[in-house]
Design a protein around this motif. Sequence first.
Motif, PDB file in Angstrom:
ATOM      1  N   VAL A 440       0.865  -1.176   0.000  1.00  0.00           N
ATOM      2  CA  VAL A 440       0.000   0.000   0.000  1.00  0.00           C
ATOM      3  C   VAL A 440       0.907   1.233   0.000  1.00  0.00           C
ATOM      4  N   PRO A 441       0.748   2.131  -0.966  1.00  0.00           N
ATOM      5  CA  PRO A 441       1.646   3.301  -1.045  1.00  0.00           C
ATOM      6  C   PRO A 441       1.779   4.060   0.258  1.00  0.00           C
ATOM      7  N   SER A 442       0.699   4.316   0.962  1.00  0.00           N
ATOM      8  CA  SER A 442       0.753   5.113   2.195  1.00  0.00           C
ATOM      9  C   SER A 442       1.467   4.381   3.326  1.00  0.00           C
ATOM     10  N   VAL A 443       1.618   3.089   3.208  1.00  0.00           N
ATOM     11  CA  VAL A 443       2.236   2.279   4.262  1.00  0.00           C
ATOM     12  C   VAL A 443       3.661   1.877   3.899  1.00  0.00           C
ATOM     13  N   HIS A 444       3.869   1.499   2.646  1.00  0.00           N
ATOM     14  CA  HIS A 444       5.141   0.893   2.246  1.00  0.00           C
ATOM     15  C   HIS A 444       6.041   1.800   1.415  1.00  0.00           C
ATOM     16  N   MET A 445       5.598   3.033   1.177  1.00  0.00           N
ATOM     17  CA  MET A 445       6.422   3.981   0.431  1.00  0.00           C
ATOM     18  C   MET A 445       6.490   5.284   1.209  1.00  0.00           C
ATOM     19  N   ILE A 446       7.621   5.983   1.109  1.00  0.00           N
ATOM     20  CA  ILE A 446       7.711   7.302   1.719  1.00  0.00           C
ATOM     21  C   ILE A 446       7.384   8.350   0.659  1.00  0.00           C
ATOM     22  N   SER A 447       7.292   9.600   1.061  1.00  0.00           N
ATOM     23  CA  SER A 447       6.722  10.645   0.210  1.00  0.00           C
ATOM     24  C   SER A 447       7.496  10.882  -1.081  1.00  0.00           C
ATOM     25  N   ASN A 448       8.784  10.546  -1.125  1.00  0.00           N
ATOM     26  CA  ASN A 448       9.555  10.742  -2.366  1.00  0.00           C
ATOM     27  C   ASN A 448       9.566   9.496  -3.247  1.00  0.00           C
ATOM     28  N   LYS A 449       8.558   8.637  -3.025  1.00  0.00           N
ATOM     29  CA  LYS A 449       8.359   7.435  -3.852  1.00  0.00           C
ATOM     30  C   LYS A 449       9.544   6.475  -3.755  1.00  0.00           C
ATOM     31  N   VAL A 450       9.995   6.261  -2.537  1.00  0.00           N
ATOM     32  CA  VAL A 450      11.102   5.345  -2.273  1.00  0.00           C
ATOM     33  C   VAL A 450      10.697   4.381  -1.172  1.00  0.00           C
ATOM     34  N   SER A 451      11.148   3.141  -1.289  1.00  0.00           N
ATOM     35  CA  SER A 451      11.011   2.165  -0.208  1.00  0.00           C
ATOM     36  C   SER A 451      12.395   1.651   0.147  1.00  0.00           C
ATOM     37  N   LEU A 452      12.677   1.573   1.438  1.00  0.00           N
ATOM     38  CA  LEU A 452      13.972   1.090   1.911  1.00  0.00           C
ATOM     39  C   LEU A 452      13.770  -0.314   2.476  1.00  0.00           C
ATOM     40  N   LEU A 453      14.336  -1.290   1.778  1.00  0.00           N
ATOM     41  CA  LEU A 453      14.204  -2.680   2.202  1.00  0.00           C
ATOM     42  C   LEU A 453      15.471  -3.088   2.956  1.00  0.00           C
ATOM     43  N   ARG A 454      15.288  -3.937   3.968  1.00  0.00           N
ATOM     44  CA  ARG A 454      16.454  -4.410   4.714  1.00  0.00           C
ATOM     45  C   ARG A 454      16.310  -5.898   5.012  1.00  0.00           C
ATOM     46  N   VAL A 455      17.388  -6.625   4.765  1.00  0.00           N
ATOM     47  CA  VAL A 455      17.465  -8.035   5.113  1.00  0.00           C
ATOM     48  C   VAL A 455      18.489  -8.170   6.229  1.00  0.00           C
ATOM     49  N   GLY A 456      18.067  -8.733   7.361  1.00  0.00           N
ATOM     50  CA  GLY A 456      18.962  -8.800   8.503  1.00  0.00           C
ATOM     51  C   GLY A 456      19.169  -7.420   9.092  1.00  0.00           C
ATOM     52  N   LYS A 457      20.404  -7.127   9.538  1.00  0.00           N
ATOM     53  CA  LYS A 457      20.672  -5.856  10.190  1.00  0.00           C
ATOM     54  C   LYS A 457      21.337  -4.833   9.277  1.00  0.00           C
ATOM     55  N   ARG A 458      22.062  -5.287   8.246  1.00  0.00           N
ATOM     56  CA  ARG A 458      22.888  -4.341   7.500  1.00  0.00           C
ATOM     57  C   ARG A 458      22.728  -4.404   5.989  1.00  0.00           C
ATOM     58  N   ASN A 459      21.957  -5.308   5.462  1.00  0.00           N
ATOM     59  CA  ASN A 459      21.849  -5.443   4.008  1.00  0.00           C
ATOM     60  C   ASN A 459      20.635  -4.669   3.502  1.00  0.00           C
ATOM     61  N   TYR A 460      20.925  -3.534   2.853  1.00  0.00           N
ATOM     62  CA  TYR A 460      19.862  -2.640   2.407  1.00  0.00           C
ATOM     63  C   TYR A 460      19.669  -2.720   0.887  1.00  0.00           C
ATOM     64  N   TYR A 461      18.436  -2.501   0.481  1.00  0.00           N
ATOM     65  CA  TYR A 461      18.064  -2.446  -0.931  1.00  0.00           C
ATOM     66  C   TYR A 461      17.081  -1.291  -1.088  1.00  0.00           C
ATOM     67  N   ILE A 462      17.244  -0.537  -2.159  1.00  0.00           N
ATOM     68  CA  ILE A 462      16.424   0.656  -2.356  1.00  0.00           C
ATOM     69  C   ILE A 462      15.532   0.473  -3.569  1.00  0.00           C
TER      70      ILE A 462
END
Length: 467
Positions: A440-462
């Motif tokens: 859901v955009p209002s839940v899973h996206m921030i206002s600049n149309k970006v989602s920050l995904l993280r696996v574990g503690k340090r592995n990020y995906y944008i």
Amino acid sequence: MLTCSKMLVIRSNVAPATVFRSWCRYYSERNLLKLKDRGFIQDVFPAETANKASTMLGSSSQTVYAGFDPTANSLHVGNLLVLVGLLHAQRSGHQPIALVGGATGLIGDPSGRKTERKQLETETVHRNVESLMEQITTIFANHERYFWDTKLAALKPIVVVNNADWYQQYSFVDFMANVGRHFRMGAMLSRSSVQTRLQSESGMSFTEFSYQLFQAYDWLHLLRHYGCRFQLGGSDQMGNIMSGQELISRIEPKEAVFGLTLPLITNEEGDKFGKSAGNAVWLSSERTSPYGLYQFFVRTPDTEVERLLRLLTFLPLPTIEQTMARHRRTPELWEAQTLLANELTRLVHGEEGLQKAKAISQALYSGDISTFEHMDVVDISQCFDGAPLCKVLPEPGMTVLDIAMRAKCFPTEKDAIRIISAGGFSINFKKVKNVAEVLVPSVHMISNKVSLLRVGKRNYYIVQWFM
């Protein structure tokens, strides 16, 4: 030969920091050898001239140089000790020279290496030289602005030179006839860097073997043109420093020159500082973000932090000792590591870079995604040291599992289901365990149309959404 830019003399007119700190000193001890109190100076060469070197450094302004080869388009944290050494020289009233090896970078320094460096293209070296010269001048400008009170004393401006500028005058035959004749094979072969390579499986090329001739002549050139009598380098550079001193003693026998070596910093595995597992921590914000540099120092082990505070900062020793006393009482506060990270991030990236790094660190610690809402997606990626960026056109009914696989967070769907269900996956700092949850955009996206995904503690995906 290269045609890189000529010598740069940087005269910074920047104002001192708004808040003048107690350790922002206008004068340091003129005699650099007294930095041994910080564990900074390891050896003086020739050893028997240490008293003379001490007298010269303590009685009058000297010229001190250190060299940097452009093997990449950025320096890394392993170069910080030498840079700080030049800054100490500048703070002590001496003239610092940073030599960037536009010529020697094409040859490759064998010191501390098990194999020969890959040869770089001339244009690549040219670009690297320009980047390093700019980076060095920026760090010196940051030091003057944030660590020095220019109203009380003026610093001698850093001089940055490129050794390609003077090798253009030499043909190979002329160089060997006028310079090579002063070297002795026995001494050259006895160098530890040469012996190690000769006994290795890969051996040593004549190109690498000749490196010490060029570095030696660099010192002779700087002596003749700048009166440079002191060379600063890591302890692994002792062989090259010896070659320079020996060349000068034969060509200019009345001139006394001295080498000052600094201790090599290694981690607990014995790898060179900042190069563990082959992954250098760079001083360029394009290769390692200010946040990445900041976190590198925040993660300094307790066993190393006091030594790094002594070696890499300008903090007075009593300040360091008091900090360490508090740190030992409450190590969970990471006071010493935070102080180290603050000082070095400010030196390399300025106050703006430090504040950005601290804001991101606080956001990650607190789980506040709002810090990233006003940032460009490229800047967000750099914050996480080049985290993979995936551009996605949203589709109706797209699930958590769909976006995790689209962003290549997991090698297989089976792995994704297992890790997500176990709570090892988050979107915008919020754990998501239901793989079938619809985005859901209002839940899973921030206002600049970006989602920050993280696996574990340090592995990020944008994820950058196109809507």
